[in-house]
Design an enzyme around this catalytic site. Structure first.
Site, PDB file in Angstrom:
ATOM      1  N   ASP A   8      15.025  11.080  -2.428  1.00  0.00           N
ATOM      2  CA  ASP A   8      15.631  12.360  -1.067  1.00  0.00           C
ATOM      3  C   ASP A   8      16.239  13.798  -2.044  1.00  0.00           C
ATOM      4  O   ASP A   8      15.874  13.845  -3.372  1.00  0.00           O
ATOM      5  CB  ASP A   8      16.601  11.580  -0.243  1.00  0.00           C
ATOM      6  N   ASP A  10      18.548  16.696  -0.660  1.00  0.00           N
ATOM      7  CA  ASP A  10      19.433  17.161  -0.128  1.00  0.00           C
ATOM      8  C   ASP A  10      19.929  16.373  -0.583  1.00  0.00           C
ATOM      9  O   ASP A  10      20.170  15.491   0.279  1.00  0.00           O
ATOM     10  CB  ASP A  10      19.131  18.489   1.167  1.00  0.00           C
TER      11      ASP A  10
HETATM   12  C1  XBP Z   1      18.221  17.504   4.411  1.00  0.00           C
HETATM   13  C2  XBP Z   1      17.460  18.080   5.009  1.00  0.00           C
HETATM   14  C3  XBP Z   1      17.313  19.553   5.940  1.00  0.00           C
HETATM   15  C4  XBP Z   1      18.384  20.965   4.939  1.00  0.00           C
HETATM   16  C5  XBP Z   1      18.458  21.859   4.585  1.00  0.00           C
HETATM   17  O1  XBP Z   1      17.090  17.396   3.783  1.00  0.00           O
HETATM   18  O2  XBP Z   1      18.043  17.707   6.635  1.00  0.00           O
HETATM   19  O3  XBP Z   1      16.579  19.924   6.711  1.00  0.00           O
HETATM   20  O4  XBP Z   1      19.655  20.542   5.409  1.00  0.00           O
HETATM   21  O5  XBP Z   1      17.041  21.956   4.803  1.00  0.00           O
HETATM   22  P1  XBP Z   1      17.125  16.305   3.150  1.00  0.00           P
HETATM   23  P2  XBP Z   1      15.765  23.460   5.435  1.00  0.00           P
HETATM   24  O6  XBP Z   1      18.254  15.651   3.019  1.00  0.00           O
HETATM   25  O7  XBP Z   1      15.658  14.819   3.416  1.00  0.00           O
HETATM   26  O8  XBP Z   1      15.758  16.591   2.161  1.00  0.00           O
HETATM   27  O9  XBP Z   1      16.489  24.536   5.847  1.00  0.00           O
HETATM   28  O10 XBP Z   1      14.871  23.231   4.531  1.00  0.00           O
HETATM   29  O11 XBP Z   1      15.607  22.054   6.404  1.00  0.00           O
HETATM   30 MG    MG Z   2      19.796  13.715   1.838  1.00  0.00          MG
END
Ligand code: XBP
Ligand code: MG
Length: 234
Positions: A8, A10
């Site tokens: 993953d 973020d």
């Molecule tokens: C986390 C999310 C993303 C980010 C914002 O993604 O839910 O939506 O919060 O990025 P992950 P965007 O944990 O799956 O990496 O604004 O580009 O969606």
């Molecule tokens: Mg995440």
């Protein structure tokens, strides 16, 4: 030995959600909106995966603003585009760093011949900015497959992004381990049949991770255990 680790982004590769939150707030100001997402509000809004979906969800809870917008899809795309521009610039300028243990885990999997992929809800430009800042030009090439954002119809907690990653790599779920930070991510990977290691982040430390194969608050210290599992599984 397992054949791949699926990462993953973020909250897992890097604690980026505070940078996302600041970028959303700056984008709202650029678009003349009075909205401001506090940390407490953002913790709740993170239950909605996807920045565009999050903006739309928030808008639907503010009918007064909703009535002022003639084309909601165009509004959401425009505000989110501004946010992504702000976010990628902040990350390119060094706002984000890899979480402790991530750089070592990537290096160890490369040494052991374990394949690597990314399965994320975030937008692809955000992944490019983060890996570019962390590794320079070769950052994206560290991952054989990068499945991101709108490349699938349903975002986490739906399994789509993980199923797409398995298909692209031609792997079975039990040949992989997923590394995640959130319950949405755990539910997505588990629904795809993938054993999952959770490393909770600042916004997910209060969530439930019963289905995880391992929950660690210190990925670096857990590296030997994760790699032993990786070598023992499949
Ligand atoms: C986390 C999310 C993303 C980010 C914002 O993604 O839910 O939506 O919060 O990025 P992950 P965007 O944990 O799956 O990496 O604004 O580009 O969606
Ligand atoms: Mg995440």
């Amino acid at each position: 030995m397992i054949k791949a680790i699926l990462f993953d982004v973020d909250g897992t590769l890097s604690e980026t959600e505070e940078i996302h939150r600041k970028s959303f707030n700056r984008a709202f100001a650029v678009h003349g909106l009075t909205w401001h997402w506090s940390q407490a509000q953002y913790r709740k809004l993170l239950d909605v995966s996807g920045g565009k979906e999050r903006i739309r969800f928030y808008l639907s809870a503010h009918p007064d603003d909703f009535l002022l917008i003639s084309n909601v899809d165009q509004f959401v795309r425009s505000v989110h585009g501004t946010k992504t521009d702000i976010y990628t610039q902040l990350v390119q300028d060094g706002a984000a760093e890899l979480r402790p243990g991530i750089r070592e885990l990537i290096a160890e999997t490369a040494r052991l011949g374990i394949r690597r992929a990314i399965a994320t809800t975030t937008s692809l430009p955000n992944v490019e900015a983060l890996l570019g800042a962390a590794y320079g030009r070769g950052g994206m090439a560290l991952f054989e497959t990068i499945c991101a954002g709108d490349s699938v119809p349903n975002k986490k907690p739906a399994p789509d992004i993980y199923l797409a990653t398995l298909e692209e790599m031609n792997l079975r779920p039990d040949e992989c381990i997923a590394i995640e930070d959130s319950r949405n991510g755990l539910v997505a990977a588990t629904a795809a049949g993938i054993p999952t290691v959770i490393t909770p982040g600042i916004y997910t430390s209060d969530q439930r991770f019963d289905e995880a194969m391992l929950v660690t608050t210190d990925l670096q210290a857990s590296l030997p255990e994760i790699l032993d599992e990786a070598l023992a599984l499949a």
